[in-house]
Design a protein around this motif. Structure first.
Motif, PDB file in Angstrom:
ATOM      1  N   LEU A  22    -138.351 -74.575 -43.522  1.00 48.87           N
ATOM      2  CA  LEU A  22    -139.084 -73.792 -42.653  1.00 48.87           C
ATOM      3  C   LEU A  22    -140.424 -73.526 -43.256  1.00 48.87           C
ATOM      4  CD1 LEU A  22    -136.382 -71.207 -42.013  1.00 48.87           C
ATOM      5  CD2 LEU A  22    -137.112 -72.910 -40.359  1.00 48.87           C
ATOM      6  N   THR A  23    -141.399 -73.201 -42.304  1.00 49.80           N
ATOM      7  CA  THR A  23    -142.586 -72.794 -42.974  1.00 49.80           C
ATOM      8  C   THR A  23    -142.699 -71.045 -42.753  1.00 49.80           C
ATOM      9  OG1 THR A  23    -143.997 -74.725 -42.268  1.00 49.80           O
ATOM     10  CG2 THR A  23    -145.043 -72.751 -42.469  1.00 49.80           C
ATOM     11  N   GLU A  24    -142.960 -70.398 -43.580  1.00 53.28           N
ATOM     12  CA  GLU A  24    -143.196 -68.920 -43.555  1.00 53.28           C
ATOM     13  C   GLU A  24    -144.446 -68.488 -43.413  1.00 53.28           C
ATOM     14  OE1 GLU A  24    -142.508 -65.577 -46.840  1.00 53.28           O
ATOM     15  OE2 GLU A  24    -140.669 -66.819 -46.581  1.00 53.28           O
ATOM     16  N   VAL A  25    -144.822 -67.557 -42.573  1.00 54.37           N
ATOM     17  CA  VAL A  25    -145.963 -66.896 -42.266  1.00 54.37           C
ATOM     18  C   VAL A  25    -145.970 -65.368 -42.363  1.00 54.37           C
ATOM     19  CG1 VAL A  25    -148.109 -66.796 -41.099  1.00 54.37           C
ATOM     20  CG2 VAL A  25    -146.790 -68.872 -40.937  1.00 54.37           C
ATOM     21  N   SER A  26    -146.685 -64.753 -43.262  1.00 54.55           N
ATOM     22  CA  SER A  26    -146.629 -63.344 -43.506  1.00 54.55           C
ATOM     23  C   SER A  26    -147.838 -62.510 -42.758  1.00 54.55           C
ATOM     24  CB  SER A  26    -146.486 -62.937 -44.815  1.00 54.55           C
ATOM     25  OG  SER A  26    -147.467 -63.055 -45.597  1.00 54.55           O
ATOM     26  N   GLU A  38    -153.153 -42.786 -37.642  1.00 52.84           N
ATOM     27  CA  GLU A  38    -152.859 -43.993 -38.079  1.00 52.84           C
ATOM     28  C   GLU A  38    -151.549 -44.601 -37.346  1.00 52.84           C
ATOM     29  OE1 GLU A  38    -150.967 -43.336 -42.353  1.00 52.84           O
ATOM     30  OE2 GLU A  38    -152.415 -41.960 -42.150  1.00 52.84           O
ATOM     31  N   GLY A  39    -151.399 -45.914 -37.672  1.00 50.92           N
ATOM     32  CA  GLY A  39    -150.092 -46.551 -37.064  1.00 50.92           C
ATOM     33  C   GLY A  39    -149.137 -46.903 -38.027  1.00 50.92           C
ATOM     34  N   ILE A  40    -148.279 -47.615 -37.814  1.00 44.64           N
ATOM     35  CA  ILE A  40    -147.112 -48.217 -38.696  1.00 44.64           C
ATOM     36  C   ILE A  40    -147.540 -49.922 -38.916  1.00 44.64           C
ATOM     37  CG2 ILE A  40    -144.887 -48.676 -39.013  1.00 44.64           C
ATOM     38  CD1 ILE A  40    -144.051 -46.826 -36.765  1.00 44.64           C
ATOM     39  N   PRO A  41    -148.057 -50.021 -40.243  1.00 45.66           N
ATOM     40  CA  PRO A  41    -148.347 -51.385 -40.670  1.00 45.66           C
ATOM     41  C   PRO A  41    -147.036 -51.934 -41.123  1.00 45.66           C
ATOM     42  CG  PRO A  41    -148.814 -49.855 -42.318  1.00 45.66           C
ATOM     43  CD  PRO A  41    -148.259 -49.053 -41.274  1.00 45.66           C
ATOM     44  N   TYR A  42    -146.427 -52.501 -40.254  1.00 48.90           N
ATOM     45  CA  TYR A  42    -145.070 -53.314 -40.607  1.00 48.90           C
ATOM     46  C   TYR A  42    -145.430 -54.537 -41.304  1.00 48.90           C
ATOM     47  CZ  TYR A  42    -142.730 -50.536 -37.001  1.00 48.90           C
ATOM     48  OH  TYR A  42    -142.212 -49.505 -36.122  1.00 48.90           O
ATOM     49  N   LYS A  43    -144.550 -54.918 -42.402  1.00 52.10           N
ATOM     50  CA  LYS A  43    -144.602 -56.109 -43.087  1.00 52.10           C
ATOM     51  C   LYS A  43    -143.692 -57.053 -42.242  1.00 52.10           C
ATOM     52  CE  LYS A  43    -145.414 -53.858 -47.498  1.00 52.10           C
ATOM     53  NZ  LYS A  43    -144.668 -53.583 -48.798  1.00 52.10           N
ATOM     54  N   SER A  44    -144.316 -58.297 -41.862  1.00 54.32           N
ATOM     55  CA  SER A  44    -143.672 -59.018 -40.880  1.00 54.32           C
ATOM     56  C   SER A  44    -143.679 -60.420 -41.149  1.00 54.32           C
ATOM     57  CB  SER A  44    -144.000 -58.869 -39.408  1.00 54.32           C
ATOM     58  OG  SER A  44    -145.466 -59.265 -39.321  1.00 54.32           O
ATOM     59  N   ARG A  45    -142.642 -61.238 -40.728  1.00 47.46           N
ATOM     60  CA  ARG A  45    -142.568 -62.676 -41.056  1.00 47.46           C
ATOM     61  C   ARG A  45    -142.488 -63.483 -39.803  1.00 47.46           C
ATOM     62  NH1 ARG A  45    -143.639 -60.076 -45.147  1.00 47.46           N
ATOM     63  NH2 ARG A  45    -142.794 -60.094 -47.063  1.00 47.46           N
ATOM     64  N   LEU A  46    -143.076 -64.582 -39.751  1.00 44.54           N
ATOM     65  CA  LEU A  46    -142.709 -65.788 -38.847  1.00 44.54           C
ATOM     66  C   LEU A  46    -142.170 -67.047 -39.681  1.00 44.54           C
ATOM     67  CD1 LEU A  46    -143.110 -66.823 -35.983  1.00 44.54           C
ATOM     68  CD2 LEU A  46    -145.234 -67.890 -36.675  1.00 44.54           C
ATOM     69  N   TYR A  47    -141.215 -67.424 -39.084  1.00 40.23           N
ATOM     70  CA  TYR A  47    -140.518 -68.690 -39.815  1.00 40.23           C
ATOM     71  C   TYR A  47    -140.473 -69.753 -38.707  1.00 40.23           C
ATOM     72  CZ  TYR A  47    -138.710 -65.322 -43.117  1.00 40.23           C
ATOM     73  OH  TYR A  47    -138.650 -64.502 -44.298  1.00 40.23           O
ATOM     74  N   TYR A  48    -140.869 -71.308 -39.022  1.00 40.75           N
ATOM     75  CA  TYR A  48    -140.774 -71.903 -37.917  1.00 40.75           C
ATOM     76  C   TYR A  48    -140.644 -73.408 -38.293  1.00 40.75           C
ATOM     77  CZ  TYR A  48    -145.599 -73.291 -39.148  1.00 40.75           C
ATOM     78  OH  TYR A  48    -146.811 -73.866 -39.695  1.00 40.75           O
TER      79      TYR A  48
END
Length: 282
Positions: A22-26, A38-48
């Motif tokens: 997989l490739t991982e994009v943060s 201010e909002g919520i700055p979620y730490k997120s990941r995309l795998y493909y």
């Protein structure tokens, strides 16, 4: 005979553990759907990979904490500040896209308690690709826009250098990986951090599959019903002295329609009024 049996068992176990590269994009997925400063700055990941992708946010181990609690400002000027909290989820919200069937299968959590699966297919963003470009990290990206996608106007920045038709959250359908997304009210901002080839983080990579399955309309209707019930119950508890503080709730769905948003604004005002009354009593 026993040797053959154990060989087959061992082979089957190894095969079942084998996963594709997989490739991982943060990304940072910053969401601010209230009047907070201010909002919520979620730490997120995309795998493909070549045929599917999985985007995850609001996950405890991504954030390195179970949640947060802090005081923030109010953009409307009605308050000096409100208490702002968030409980992150053990698994996170997940969005699994099949590039071939164009089916999106999501793991959502109603009122942060009830896990459900939401299925959508052939989502039409009506992307308009422009000539405008800029550099994001090492990639030349081009701007694409979509108008009134579920009540919001977005611009997305994608790169032809990575020809996969996916991106963060539900965004997809462009001729390259989407690295950045913004709405025109500066309430939703998704920004690119890093990309890593041949990611070993494969434990998360599975299509959501809870026992309760909704289409998008059913999910939004149930989500909204539960939210209004929550506001009414909280108001009643404060009125009867069962709850001291009426902090405005941080629960809002990105995809509520115009009618729901108008009603939501009305209920937000109820929450703010209740909050103001509770502060006078403290």
């Amino acid at each position: 005979m026993k040797l053959t049996f154990y060989f087959i068992l061992f082979y089957s176990f190894c095969f079942s553990q084998e996963t594709i590269d997989l490739t991982e994009v943060s990304y940072t997925f910053d969401v601010n759907l209230h009047s907070y400063t201010e909002g919520i700055p979620y730490k997120s990941r995309l795998y493909y990979n070549d045929s599917t992708s999985l985007f995850i946010y609001n996950r405890i181990n991504f954030e390195g904490a179970e949640g947060f609690f802090k005081k923030v400002g109010d953009r409307t000027g009605r308050f000096n500040g409100v208490r702002f909290y968030r409980n992150y989820d053990e698994e996170g919200y997940k969005f699994y896209l099949n590039f071939n069937t164009k089916e999106l299968t999501s793991r959502e959590v109603l009122m942060e308690k009830y896990e459900v699966t939401v299925k959508e297919k052939d989502i039409d963003f009506n992307w308009v690709i422009t000539e405008e470009s800029k550099k994001i990290g090492d990639y030349v990206c081009y701007k694409a826009t979509t108008q009134n996608f579920r009540g919001r106007n977005y611009e997305a920045w994608f790169t032809y250098d990575i020809p996969v038709p996916t991106g963060p959250w539900k965004f997809h359908g462009l001729p390259g990986l989407i690295l950045e997304v913004h709405d025109d009210k500066d309430l939703i901002n998704i920004t690119f951090n890093t990309i890593k080839q041949n990611s070993k983080s494969k434990a998360y990579y599975a299509k959501p599959n809870s026992k309760d399955v909704y289409n998008l309309e059913e999910y939004l209707k149930e989500s909204f019903r539960l939210y209004l019930s929550y506001v009414n119950n909280k108001k009643a508890m404060i009125a009867t002295g069962q709850m001291r503080s009426g902090d405005p709730s941080a629960y809002v769905n990105i995809e509520y329609n115009d009618e729901q948003i108008k009603l939501l604004d009305k209920y937000h005002q109820i929450e703010y009024n209740t909050y103001e009354e509770s502060l006078k009593k403290e």
